[in-house]
Design a protein around this motif. Sequence first.
Motif, short mmCIF file in Angstrom:
data_model
loop_
_atom_site.label_atom_id
_atom_site.label_comp_id
_atom_site.label_asym_id
_atom_site.label_seq_id
_atom_site.Cartn_x
_atom_site.Cartn_y
_atom_site.Cartn_z
N LEU A 1 9.69 2.41 -5.36
CA LEU A 1 9.45 3.16 -4.14
C LEU A 1 10.74 3.85 -3.71
O LEU A 1 11.81 3.27 -3.75
N CYS A 2 10.64 5.11 -3.32
CA CYS A 2 11.82 5.82 -2.81
C CYS A 2 11.52 6.31 -1.39
O CYS A 2 10.38 6.30 -0.95
N PRO A 3 12.54 6.74 -0.66
CA PRO A 3 12.35 7.10 0.76
C PRO A 3 11.31 8.21 1.00
O PRO A 3 10.70 8.26 2.05
N GLN A 4 11.11 9.10 0.02
CA GLN A 4 10.14 10.19 0.20
C GLN A 4 8.69 9.73 0.05
O GLN A 4 7.77 10.44 0.42
N ASP A 5 8.48 8.53 -0.49
CA ASP A 5 7.13 8.01 -0.70
C ASP A 5 6.57 7.44 0.61
O ASP A 5 7.30 7.04 1.49
N THR A 6 5.24 7.37 0.67
CA THR A 6 4.59 6.70 1.78
C THR A 6 5.03 5.25 1.80
O THR A 6 4.99 4.58 0.77
N GLN A 7 5.46 4.76 2.95
CA GLN A 7 6.03 3.42 3.03
C GLN A 7 5.00 2.34 3.35
O GLN A 7 5.29 1.16 3.23
N GLY A 8 3.80 2.72 3.75
CA GLY A 8 2.78 1.73 4.10
C GLY A 8 2.22 1.06 2.86
O GLY A 8 1.69 1.72 1.96
N ILE A 9 2.31 -0.26 2.80
CA ILE A 9 1.86 -1.00 1.61
C ILE A 9 0.37 -0.86 1.39
O ILE A 9 -0.12 -0.92 0.27
N ARG A 10 -0.40 -0.60 2.43
CA ARG A 10 -1.84 -0.46 2.30
C ARG A 10 -2.23 0.89 1.67
O ARG A 10 -3.39 1.10 1.35
N GLU A 11 -1.28 1.78 1.51
CA GLU A 11 -1.54 3.08 0.90
C GLU A 11 -1.59 3.00 -0.63
O GLU A 11 -1.92 3.97 -1.30
N TYR A 12 -1.22 1.86 -1.19
CA TYR A 12 -1.11 1.70 -2.64
C TYR A 12 -2.10 0.69 -3.16
O TYR A 12 -2.46 -0.24 -2.44
N PRO A 13 -2.56 0.82 -4.41
CA PRO A 13 -2.30 1.93 -5.32
C PRO A 13 -3.11 3.15 -4.89
O PRO A 13 -4.11 3.04 -4.20
N PHE A 14 -2.68 4.32 -5.32
CA PHE A 14 -3.44 5.52 -5.01
C PHE A 14 -3.73 6.27 -6.30
O PHE A 14 -3.00 6.18 -7.28
N GLN B 1 -23.21 -1.50 -9.79
CA GLN B 1 -24.55 -0.92 -9.71
C GLN B 1 -25.35 -1.12 -10.99
O GLN B 1 -25.97 -0.20 -11.51
N GLY B 2 -25.34 -2.33 -11.51
CA GLY B 2 -26.16 -2.64 -12.67
C GLY B 2 -25.46 -2.46 -13.99
O GLY B 2 -25.11 -3.40 -14.66
N ASP B 3 -25.20 -1.21 -14.38
CA ASP B 3 -24.52 -0.98 -15.65
C ASP B 3 -23.68 0.29 -15.64
O ASP B 3 -23.50 0.95 -16.65
N CYS B 4 -23.14 0.64 -14.50
CA CYS B 4 -22.27 1.81 -14.38
C CYS B 4 -20.84 1.36 -14.68
O CYS B 4 -20.24 0.64 -13.88
N GLU B 5 -20.32 1.75 -15.82
CA GLU B 5 -19.00 1.29 -16.26
C GLU B 5 -17.98 2.42 -16.20
O GLU B 5 -18.28 3.56 -16.52
N TYR B 6 -16.76 2.05 -15.82
CA TYR B 6 -15.64 2.97 -15.81
C TYR B 6 -14.45 2.30 -16.48
O TYR B 6 -14.24 1.10 -16.32
N LEU B 7 -13.69 3.08 -17.21
CA LEU B 7 -12.42 2.59 -17.72
C LEU B 7 -11.34 3.02 -16.74
O LEU B 7 -11.34 4.16 -16.27
N ILE B 8 -10.44 2.11 -16.44
CA ILE B 8 -9.34 2.39 -15.52
C ILE B 8 -8.05 2.15 -16.29
O ILE B 8 -7.87 1.10 -16.90
N VAL B 9 -7.16 3.13 -16.25
CA VAL B 9 -5.89 3.03 -16.94
C VAL B 9 -4.77 3.28 -15.95
O VAL B 9 -4.76 4.29 -15.25
N PHE B 10 -3.83 2.34 -15.87
CA PHE B 10 -2.63 2.53 -15.05
C PHE B 10 -1.60 3.18 -15.96
O PHE B 10 -1.17 2.61 -16.95
N SER B 11 -1.21 4.40 -15.62
CA SER B 11 -0.37 5.17 -16.53
C SER B 11 1.08 5.27 -16.08
O SER B 11 1.92 5.69 -16.87
N ASP B 12 1.39 4.88 -14.87
CA ASP B 12 2.75 5.06 -14.39
C ASP B 12 3.05 4.02 -13.32
O ASP B 12 2.18 3.63 -12.55
N ILE B 13 4.30 3.59 -13.30
CA ILE B 13 4.77 2.69 -12.24
C ILE B 13 6.23 3.02 -12.00
O ILE B 13 6.97 3.35 -12.93
N ARG B 14 6.63 3.00 -10.76
CA ARG B 14 8.03 3.30 -10.45
C ARG B 14 8.43 2.63 -9.15
O ARG B 14 7.58 2.14 -8.40
#
Length: 194
Positions: free
Chosen positions: A95-108, A80-93
């Motif tokens: 997948l375990c059985p309790q997590d949502t298994q659909g690949i389209r659900e990630y990243p969240f 939108q012209g000059d609307c800037e955001y910083l994005i930081v990925f802070s964690d990665i792990r």
Amino acid sequence: MIVRKKLEVIDLYKSGFFYIEGCFYNDFLYSGAIDYGQVICDWSKDPAPEIGSMQISSMEDTSFLDLTLRLGQPYVNMHQGDCEYLIVFSDIRMLCPQDTQGIREYPFVTNKRLKNQTKCMLLGGWCTTVYNSEHAPEDPRFFCEQWMAYNSERALEDPSFFCKQCFRALHYNQHGNKTGNFQAFRFFDSNSVI
């Protein structure tokens, strides 16, 4: 009776990008979108900046799985012209059985810290994006502050915080000359990191 469509910000500013690890991932979803990264890529080819080469790719042709990321590294999203955001990925792990298994659900998103952002003191964070223009949107767009001023004769607080447009309008004349005896610094609000 003539019915006019309400002018939306996306009607004026159709372009956007993510800048991740030396590559501009441009959003070309809308016709008329501009390649914001091209000017910067051309500049980076000059040996003087010594920042290395940059690449350009299309956001539509890139999957999250194609990205190489560094945890804790700030990346940029602009739209939108000059609307800037910083994005930081802070964690990665793994997948375990309790997590949502659909690949389209990630990243969240696990955390949004936008509620406590420091806002522009002049208009409380609701500042128009286009000054002195016939194309100004009816609803002003939210802007994070970008400038911090000390000893400003025109501010009620010290220090005071401003978005780019309000800071320039309040502290500089029409010729771009500083008005008043104040100190100003670029300001980064860590609460604006997604």
